[in-house]
Design an enzyme around this catalytic site. Structure first.
Site, PDB file in Angstrom:
ATOM      1  N   SER A 251      30.373  37.019  36.710  1.00  0.00           N
ATOM      2  CA  SER A 251      30.579  36.954  37.655  1.00  0.00           C
ATOM      3  C   SER A 251      32.384  36.697  37.564  1.00  0.00           C
ATOM      4  O   SER A 251      33.321  36.600  37.214  1.00  0.00           O
ATOM      5  CB  SER A 251      29.520  36.626  39.473  1.00  0.00           C
ATOM      6  OG  SER A 251      30.469  36.423  40.615  1.00  0.00           O
TER       7      SER A 251
ATOM      8  N   LYS B 187      35.166  35.768  34.929  1.00  0.00           N
ATOM      9  CA  LYS B 187      36.721  35.410  35.065  1.00  0.00           C
ATOM     10  C   LYS B 187      36.961  34.428  34.802  1.00  0.00           C
ATOM     11  O   LYS B 187      38.154  34.189  33.983  1.00  0.00           O
ATOM     12  CB  LYS B 187      37.431  35.850  36.569  1.00  0.00           C
ATOM     13  CG  LYS B 187      36.236  36.043  37.549  1.00  0.00           C
ATOM     14  CD  LYS B 187      37.408  36.278  38.626  1.00  0.00           C
ATOM     15  CE  LYS B 187      35.969  36.670  39.895  1.00  0.00           C
ATOM     16  NZ  LYS B 187      36.238  38.236  39.814  1.00  0.00           N
TER      17      LYS B 187
ATOM     18  N   TRP C  40      31.405  46.834  43.397  1.00  0.00           N
ATOM     19  CA  TRP C  40      32.473  45.698  43.823  1.00  0.00           C
ATOM     20  C   TRP C  40      33.191  45.420  42.991  1.00  0.00           C
ATOM     21  O   TRP C  40      34.102  44.628  43.094  1.00  0.00           O
ATOM     22  CB  TRP C  40      31.540  44.469  44.498  1.00  0.00           C
ATOM     23  CG  TRP C  40      32.651  43.369  45.188  1.00  0.00           C
ATOM     24  CD1 TRP C  40      32.244  42.260  45.008  1.00  0.00           C
ATOM     25  CD2 TRP C  40      33.692  43.839  46.516  1.00  0.00           C
ATOM     26  NE1 TRP C  40      32.788  41.652  45.927  1.00  0.00           N
ATOM     27  CE2 TRP C  40      33.589  42.361  46.793  1.00  0.00           C
ATOM     28  CE3 TRP C  40      33.285  44.630  46.988  1.00  0.00           C
ATOM     29  CZ2 TRP C  40      34.179  42.209  47.577  1.00  0.00           C
ATOM     30  CZ3 TRP C  40      34.344  44.458  48.596  1.00  0.00           C
ATOM     31  CH2 TRP C  40      35.156  43.350  47.859  1.00  0.00           C
TER      32      TRP C  40
ATOM     33  N   HIS D  77      24.341  43.864  41.108  1.00  0.00           N
ATOM     34  CA  HIS D  77      24.982  42.613  39.989  1.00  0.00           C
ATOM     35  C   HIS D  77      24.743  41.415  39.522  1.00  0.00           C
ATOM     36  O   HIS D  77      24.090  40.471  40.276  1.00  0.00           O
ATOM     37  CB  HIS D  77      26.234  42.014  41.102  1.00  0.00           C
ATOM     38  CG  HIS D  77      27.355  41.241  40.728  1.00  0.00           C
ATOM     39  ND1 HIS D  77      28.621  41.568  39.882  1.00  0.00           N
ATOM     40  CD2 HIS D  77      27.271  39.998  41.500  1.00  0.00           C
ATOM     41  CE1 HIS D  77      29.630  40.265  40.352  1.00  0.00           C
ATOM     42  NE2 HIS D  77      28.456  39.375  40.317  1.00  0.00           N
TER      43      HIS D  77
END
Length: 430
Positions: A267, A271, A358, A411
């Site tokens: 998540s 990044k 998402w 997720h």
């Protein structure tokens, strides 16, 4: 308002925004706008990159500069000269006797009272130096395994869901031990011959918009400075900087082969792993798990989470210069496939989940696919396919130096994901 109350208020605001803002976003492939991806091998002056030397000396530095100044913010170079490592809480027979467990307290400046982070490290009980997976965690090292000997983190924590006793007044409780163990299958990695190191990301910078008054940012302020400049690092930049400091330690550990360290994250921490790997070429392998917008997913697709949503709900993640691209992703002079390209020629792995629209699984896949020309410049295979269609779920693509899989489910990061990362690492780190 007291600092603690300000923390609470801001965290609740971010959580509310997170829950509300998932509605009204595009999840329809037919509504993806027409877009043109920048060519990773075309320089800003229009010249074409045809050699590895041109990539290294010209194109890679200018891409790194763009991402630093317009998205994540410029990161201070290197560590403080006085940084110290203190090894403590060693268990020579952890994980049922399979591993050595220890905690390493990193004092970033070496000065008492300044911020520290604690590395939880499990290493195989072998004489040979082990390759290592390194990543940040969300809930504290003590949450990654039920081992009662792991020190309970006392730093600020994000609120737990209503009725969850693991966090009270933004502090972890004993009930939080092992609650994130499914995301950290230490035994699986140890059995495969890998060490695993993890750090609570809040040790480096609290995940809250507090004006950058806590964490490592103030250590770098100039006289009279109270927050980062518009082109200076946000929290993702700080977390990535912390991962490099952890690698500084791993280079000193006699049980670790620091030339074979894979950095991974899930998540927002996916990044972070990408940005850490882009900046620090010592990382031998880079893994992004469900990182989505401003991670592995293409920004110009405007699918799922967007730049504006990130900057509205989590204004501390990116640099302030990123605000100019809210609802204007088409004007970006780069896209996230070029972030992945900054890893070349090192192997990189991108993973998605079927129910995580998402994070735009298709956009993550396309970013990995469009990184291929840079790897080909090095004489390497990228994904090993030209197809723009998502591969079938639960079938990993590991033909070249770029790996990808689309996992069934939500997720998260779980044992299936780790199995693919270990398989990929076997090919490239062993």
């Amino acid at each position: 308002m007291t600092p603690l109350r300000a923390f609470v208020a801001l965290t609740l605001l971010a959580a509310t925004a997170s829950a509300q803002n998932t509605k009204g976003f595009n999840y329809d492939e037919d509504k993806v706008p027409a877009y043109t991806l920048p060519d990773p091998l075309t320089c800003l002056d229009g010249s074409k990159v045809t050699t590895v030397e041109q990539w290294k000396s010209k194109r890679r530095p200018e891409l790194l500069k763009l991402f630093a100044e317009l998205e994540y913010g410029k990161t201070p170079a290197g560590a403080f000269p006085g940084m110290t490592f203190t090894v403590a809480n060693v268990d020579e027979n952890a994980l049922g006797g399979k591993a050595v467990r220890k905690e390493v307290v990193v004092n970033f400046t070496g000065k008492a009272g300044d911020p520290t982070m604690t590395i939880l490290l499990f290493t195989p009980k072998t004489k040979a130096k082990a390759p290592c997976f390194l990543g940040l965690n969300f809930k504290g090292n003590h949450a990654t395994h039920p081992d009662a000997g792991i020190t309970l983190n006392t730093n600020w924590m994000r609120s737990a869901p209503k009725g969850d006793p693991s966090v009270k007044d933004h502090r972890a409780t004993e009930a939080s031990r092992g609650v994130a163990a499914s995301r950290w299958p230490f035994e699986m990695a140890i059995d495969r011959g890998y060490a695993v190191a993890t750090i609570y990301y809040g040790d480096i910078d609290p995940d809250v918009d507090d004006g950058f008054q806590n964490g490592v940012h103030p250590l770098f302020y100039k006289a009279g400075q109270t927050k980062p400049a518009v082109d200076e690092w946000g929290s993702i930049g700080a977390w990535a900087w912390g991962l490099s400091r952890a690698l500084d330690y791993l280079e000193t550990d006699p049980q670790i082969d620091a030339k074979r360290v894979a950095v991974l994250g899930h998540s927002r921490l996916g990044k972070t792993s990408l940005w850490a790997g882009a900046q620090d070429e010592r990382f031998a392998l880079v893994i992004s798990n469900d990182s989505g917008a401003c991670g592995a997913a293409l920004s110009k697709r405007i699918f799922g989470e967007t730049w504006k949503r990130i900057n509205d709900s989590f204004p501390h993640w990116l640099c302030d210069n990123a605000l100019q691209f809210n609802d204007k992703e088409a004007e970006l002079p780069f896209d996230q496939h070029e972030l992945i390209a900054l890893m070349a020629p090192r192997p990189v792995y991108v993973a998605s989940a079927t129910e995580d629209q998402w994070a735009d699984p298709h956009g993550e896949y396309l970013a990995a696919l469009n990184t291929g020309p840079v790897y080909q410049l090095f004489g390497l295979t990228g994904l090993g396919t030209d197809s723009e269609a998502l591969p079938p779920a639960d079938s990993a693509v590991q033909k070249g130096h770029i790996g990808y899989h689309l996992r069934t489910g939500k997720h998260d990061i779980n044992a299936y994901d780790w199995e693919q990362y270990l398989n990929f690492a076997d090919k490239h780190l062993k």
